[in-house]
Scaffold this motif. Structure first.
Motif, PDB file in Angstrom:
ATOM      1  N   TRP A   1       0.831  -1.203   0.000  1.00  0.00           N
ATOM      2  CA  TRP A   1       0.000   0.000   0.000  1.00  0.00           C
ATOM      3  C   TRP A   1       0.864   1.252   0.000  1.00  0.00           C
ATOM      4  O   TRP A   1       0.583   2.219  -0.699  1.00  0.00           O
TER       5      TRP A   1
ATOM      6  N   GLU B   1       6.935  -2.069   5.430  1.00  0.00           N
ATOM      7  CA  GLU B   1       5.776  -2.792   4.914  1.00  0.00           C
ATOM      8  C   GLU B   1       6.199  -3.955   4.024  1.00  0.00           C
ATOM      9  O   GLU B   1       5.594  -5.030   4.049  1.00  0.00           O
TER      10      GLU B   1
ATOM     11  N   ILE C   1       3.836  -8.123   7.797  1.00  0.00           N
ATOM     12  CA  ILE C   1       2.436  -8.463   7.539  1.00  0.00           C
ATOM     13  C   ILE C   1       1.673  -7.301   6.915  1.00  0.00           C
ATOM     14  O   ILE C   1       0.644  -7.492   6.266  1.00  0.00           O
ATOM     15  N   GLY C   2       2.222  -6.068   7.073  1.00  0.00           N
ATOM     16  CA  GLY C   2       1.583  -4.910   6.459  1.00  0.00           C
ATOM     17  C   GLY C   2       1.457  -5.021   4.957  1.00  0.00           C
ATOM     18  O   GLY C   2       0.627  -4.358   4.346  1.00  0.00           O
TER      19      GLY C   2
ATOM     20  N   PHE D   1       0.143  -7.273   3.382  1.00  0.00           N
ATOM     21  CA  PHE D   1      -1.114  -7.916   3.004  1.00  0.00           C
ATOM     22  C   PHE D   1      -2.328  -7.315   3.708  1.00  0.00           C
ATOM     23  O   PHE D   1      -3.438  -7.828   3.568  1.00  0.00           O
ATOM     24  N   LEU D   2      -2.149  -6.218   4.456  1.00  0.00           N
ATOM     25  CA  LEU D   2      -3.289  -5.593   5.127  1.00  0.00           C
ATOM     26  C   LEU D   2      -4.173  -4.889   4.103  1.00  0.00           C
ATOM     27  O   LEU D   2      -3.674  -4.305   3.128  1.00  0.00           O
ATOM     28  N   PRO D   3      -5.482  -4.907   4.286  1.00  0.00           N
ATOM     29  CA  PRO D   3      -6.376  -4.197   3.364  1.00  0.00           C
ATOM     30  C   PRO D   3      -6.077  -2.695   3.346  1.00  0.00           C
ATOM     31  O   PRO D   3      -5.547  -2.130   4.314  1.00  0.00           O
ATOM     32  N   ASP D   4      -6.429  -2.056   2.248  1.00  0.00           N
ATOM     33  CA  ASP D   4      -6.145  -0.634   2.095  1.00  0.00           C
ATOM     34  C   ASP D   4      -6.793   0.224   3.173  1.00  0.00           C
ATOM     35  O   ASP D   4      -6.253   1.277   3.546  1.00  0.00           O
TER      36      ASP D   4
ATOM     37  N   VAL E   1      -7.188  -0.308   6.317  1.00  0.00           N
ATOM     38  CA  VAL E   1      -6.569  -0.357   7.644  1.00  0.00           C
ATOM     39  C   VAL E   1      -5.595   0.816   7.782  1.00  0.00           C
ATOM     40  O   VAL E   1      -4.743   1.032   6.923  1.00  0.00           O
ATOM     41  N   ARG E   2      -5.730   1.576   8.874  1.00  0.00           N
ATOM     42  CA  ARG E   2      -4.873   2.733   9.106  1.00  0.00           C
ATOM     43  C   ARG E   2      -4.028   2.510  10.360  1.00  0.00           C
ATOM     44  O   ARG E   2      -4.416   2.867  11.462  1.00  0.00           O
ATOM     45  N   THR E   3      -2.870   1.900  10.165  1.00  0.00           N
ATOM     46  CA  THR E   3      -1.923   1.707  11.254  1.00  0.00           C
ATOM     47  C   THR E   3      -1.209   3.035  11.522  1.00  0.00           C
ATOM     48  O   THR E   3      -1.264   3.964  10.695  1.00  0.00           O
TER      49      THR E   3
ATOM     50  N   ARG F   1       1.007   3.901   8.632  1.00  0.00           N
ATOM     51  CA  ARG F   1       0.272   4.354   7.450  1.00  0.00           C
ATOM     52  C   ARG F   1      -0.216   5.787   7.622  1.00  0.00           C
ATOM     53  O   ARG F   1      -0.220   6.569   6.662  1.00  0.00           O
TER      54      ARG F   1
END
Length: 450
Positions: A79, A181, A185-186, A188-191, A193-195, A198
């Motif tokens: 992402w 990333e 694992i980031g 493969f996180l969905p778009d 998701v706001r870590t 991110r």
């Protein structure tokens, strides 16, 4: 070129869902070297849900890179990378890729490289003018400041004044988040998701976008510092139907040129200085060449071909420490390698790091030996055993620009200074690029002229 049959073998067993992601994330370079050394030239493995194939043989790599345009899709590696590069030429495919490449490539053709070579040397002379005998410097920081100034002047036509620091800091945040990333694992996180990382990236992208769009707007309103910089070229470009790049497309290409032209060259130069500091014979031969070819004057682009040993130093450093270290793509239906079909959806990977350090092609592969590239060297190096800029139709369009820049900067600075007292061993940090993991501090020693 004779085809080498592709005979894939299964690689290390992975974990459910994660596959080999934990081992890859801990140390991607060691993991890929293990695939080559313990399994072979074509190894199947898994990165999360991605079924993957890793290639190590130069013939397979050449075939893969040559077919990327028509037999493979871009592998979306995160992402964060998408937010930075947008829909630039590096993420485009098919007709869109051909159109954008045709519009962007003229900005970095040999005539443009020649035009900007004076800027490269002038910036290096200014940097050397600030250096003093006996001064201790952070080599990577010095090279970053130098190449940042060059890319701002060649891309945007000026140094951006007070905005330079904010733009540079935003780019640094972007590189850190993209690197993290890619290895976790980031990826493969969905778009949606706001870590925290991110959110930091989005703030950095907002800073980058605001500045680049300000520059684009100023140029389109007729306010330009240099009508022949790369931004001007992008704004003037039009395809065969007369369509120019949109403001968003210009932004995407400008930011991609920034990241490619700034970080990669500064990283390469940092490793070059470290390698030279540990290689007295190579440095002495460099001193002799600079004195003989230049006679104390600054280099010009016309000297580039005559600076053979300088170019070989750059080439050998790019072999040992290639700034970019992996090239992935996704096979389409009909992809073939080594006479064998590659299942559609397979992520195919090759690595500059592992191939450049393969003892089959480079005896004593970790040794710094620019003489490997002498015209009369006894060892034959296979095609695509060295590919720091990729290869095939999708090879780096700025490869010539980068190599000329690295050689001219090295020649300009090495005429005036040796960089000494560096540590013998420097650990590397794997992000988007391969960079020193610790500050690389050197002592400046003024070098007498010829």
């Amino acid at each position: 070129m004779q085809t080498v049959p592709l005979r894939p073998v299964p690689g290390p067993r992975g974990l459910p869902w994660l596959g080999n992601l934990p081992a890859f994330g801990r140390d991607p370079l060691a993991f890929m070297a293990r695939l080559r050394d313990e399994y072979g030239d074509a190894v199947t493995w898994s990165l999360g849900p991605w079924r993957s194939l890793f290639l190590s043989h130069p013939r397979h790599i050449a075939e893969f890179l040559g077919a990327r345009e028509h037999a493979y899709d871009v592998l979306e590696v995160g992402w964060a990378f998408q937010r930075i590069t947008g829909k630039s030429v590096v993420r485009s495919s098919g007709a869109d890729w051909r159109r954008k490449r045709g519009l962007v490539q003229p900005a970095v053709r040999p005539r443009q490289v020649r035009h900007h070579a004076r800027t490269m040397v002038d910036c290096a002379l200014a940097a050397a003018g600030r250096w003093r005998e006996g001064q201790r410097v952070d080599v990577h920081r010095e090279m970053m400041l130098l190449t940042q100034r060059i890319v701002l002047r060649t891309l945007f036509g000026n140094d951006l004044g007070d905005r330079t620091r904010a733009l540079g800091a935003a780019m640094a945040v972007a590189e850190q988040v993209m690197a993290a990333e890619l290895r976790g694992i980031g990826l493969f996180l969905p778009d949606w998701v706001r870590t925290p990382s991110r959110r930091r990236l989005l703030a950095a992208v907002a800073t980058i976008d605001a500045e680049v769009h300000r520059l684009i707007g100023a140029r389109r309103n007729g306010r330009r510092a240099d009508g022949d910089d790369l931004l001007a070229r992008l704004l003037e470009a039009a395809d065969e139907d007369g369509r120019p790049l949109s403001a968003r497309e210009v932004r995407d290409e400008a930011v991609t040129l920034w990241t490619a032209g700034h970080e990669t060259t500064s990283t390469a130069l940092t490793w070059i200085w470290h390698l030279l500091s540990r290689s007295p014979a190579a440095r002495a031969r460099l001193d002799d060449e600079l004195d003989r070819v230049l006679g104390g004057r600054p280099p010009t682009v016309d000297d580039y071909e005559q600076l053979a040993w300088t170019r070989q130093i750059v080439k050998e450093a790019l072999r040992i420490y290639p700034p970019a270290w992996v090239i992935p793509a996704v096979a389409r239906t009909g992809a073939v390698l080594g006479g064998r079909s590659v299942p559609a959806g397979t992520a195919v990977w090759c690595s500059q790091w592992t191939t450049h350090r393969d003892p089959r092609w480079f005896p004593d592969p970790t040794a710094f030996r620019p003489e490997r590239w002498d015209a009369d060297a006894p060892d034959v190096i296979p095609d695509h055993a060295w590919f720091p800029f990729g290869g095939g139709p999708r090879g780096c369009i700025g490869a010539r620009f980068a190599q000329v820049e690295a050689a001219l900067l090295l020649a300009t600075l090495a005429q005036r200074f040796h960089l000494d007292d560096m540590p013998a061993q420097v650990p590397h940090r794997i992000g988007i690029l391969i960079q020193p993991a610790v500050p690389l501090i050197a002592t400046l020693r003024a070098r007498p002229g010829p």
